[in-house]
Design an enzyme around this catalytic site. Sequence first.
Site, mmCIF file in Angstrom:
data_model
loop_
_atom_site.group_PDB
_atom_site.id
_atom_site.type_symbol
_atom_site.label_atom_id
_atom_site.label_comp_id
_atom_site.label_asym_id
_atom_site.label_seq_id
_atom_site.Cartn_x
_atom_site.Cartn_y
_atom_site.Cartn_z
ATOM 1 N N ARG A 5 0.813 -1.214 0.000
ATOM 2 C CA ARG A 5 0.000 0.000 0.000
ATOM 3 C C ARG A 5 0.850 1.269 0.000
ATOM 4 O O ARG A 5 0.491 2.276 -0.611
ATOM 5 C CB ARG A 5 -0.899 -0.024 1.244
ATOM 6 N N ASN A 13 -12.647 15.655 -0.704
ATOM 7 C CA ASN A 13 -13.448 14.466 -1.027
ATOM 8 C C ASN A 13 -14.912 14.857 -1.009
ATOM 9 O O ASN A 13 -15.324 15.723 -0.252
ATOM 10 C CB ASN A 13 -13.191 13.388 0.033
ATOM 11 N N THR A 14 -15.690 14.220 -1.852
ATOM 12 C CA THR A 14 -17.138 14.387 -1.770
ATOM 13 C C THR A 14 -17.742 13.074 -1.316
ATOM 14 O O THR A 14 -17.325 12.002 -1.735
ATOM 15 C CB THR A 14 -17.729 14.924 -3.102
ATOM 16 N N HIS A 15 -18.702 13.191 -0.394
ATOM 17 C CA HIS A 15 -19.235 12.000 0.278
ATOM 18 C C HIS A 15 -20.770 12.050 0.300
ATOM 19 O O HIS A 15 -21.340 13.111 0.582
ATOM 20 C CB HIS A 15 -18.678 11.956 1.712
ATOM 21 N N GLY A 25 -7.877 10.112 8.365
ATOM 22 C CA GLY A 25 -8.984 9.245 8.781
ATOM 23 C C GLY A 25 -9.933 8.902 7.641
ATOM 24 O O GLY A 25 -9.743 9.334 6.500
ATOM 25 N N ASP A 37 -13.105 9.694 6.084
ATOM 26 C CA ASP A 37 -14.140 10.730 5.974
ATOM 27 C C ASP A 37 -14.225 11.617 7.222
ATOM 28 O O ASP A 37 -15.319 12.009 7.638
ATOM 29 C CB ASP A 37 -15.507 10.083 5.672
HETATM 30 C C1 GAR Z 1 -20.668 9.675 -5.115
HETATM 31 O O1 GAR Z 1 -21.912 9.654 -4.463
HETATM 32 C C2 GAR Z 1 -19.543 9.850 -4.116
HETATM 33 O O2 GAR Z 1 -19.839 10.692 -3.061
HETATM 34 C C3 GAR Z 1 -19.382 8.438 -3.621
HETATM 35 O O3 GAR Z 1 -19.431 7.679 -4.789
HETATM 36 C C4 GAR Z 1 -20.329 8.303 -5.719
HETATM 37 C C5 GAR Z 1 -19.643 8.421 -7.054
HETATM 38 O O4 GAR Z 1 -20.547 8.712 -8.068
HETATM 39 N N1 GAR Z 1 -18.179 8.286 -2.885
HETATM 40 C C6 GAR Z 1 -18.076 7.550 -1.788
HETATM 41 O O5 GAR Z 1 -18.987 6.874 -1.349
HETATM 42 C C7 GAR Z 1 -16.705 7.552 -1.155
HETATM 43 N N2 GAR Z 1 -16.784 7.009 0.178
HETATM 44 P P1 GAR Z 1 -20.105 8.824 -9.601
HETATM 45 O O6 GAR Z 1 -19.187 7.636 -9.903
HETATM 46 O O7 GAR Z 1 -21.362 8.809 -10.365
HETATM 47 O O8 GAR Z 1 -19.360 10.139 -9.730
#
Ligand code: GAR
Length: 199
Positions: free
Chosen positions: A64, A106-108, A142, A144
Amino acid sequence: RARVAVLLSGTGSLCAALLAATEDPGYPAEVVVVGSDRTADGLEHARRRGIPTFTCALADHPDRSAWDRALAEALAGYEPDLVVSAGFMKLVGPAVLAAFGGRLVNTHPALLPAFPGAHAVRDALAAGATVTGATVHLIDAGLDTGPIIAQREVAVRPDDDETRLHERIKEVERELLVETVARLSAPGSMSRQATRKNP
Ligand code: GAR
């Protein structure tokens, strides 16, 4: 314009929304590279526009930490002001954090700190949440846990399943990401100060 690198693992609809926004010359950011940790459909959104892509797979590295260093190096080659994890389903390691900490977001698909992790939408439904949403936050070591930059709520409907709810969250998430990247890309914002010595 600020130089943005996007990381994804899947279909990349968030990345596509960001790429569409950058077509407006008034948008303060451009996407300079899209990277993935696997063969991901989302890379096509970049390829179609002639934007470089790379894949840095964990399986192609001895461990990793070597993977993390390779990812940091691959990103650094494009000199991004901001690195956006948009559906990137891996935790970045110390090399990426050292190189891009403070300008790594990051977007969550949940209202953090509620429902961190890879199954945020499923977990919110299982917990009986009536409101969930989307969060854009700074990445730290961490899962998120980094400082929250922006959030938007989405109501859970009684007949929601994971797919339906996730789709509605992603509609909101795309807008939130496009707006937040614009804000972070404005001259004088944190990502620009980190790399632009002579703005
Ligand atoms: C999004 O909802 C993003 O927040 C999530 O994956 C999706 C990607 O959508 N990420 C996570 O859950 C990370 N923990 P996409 O492939 O259509 O852009």
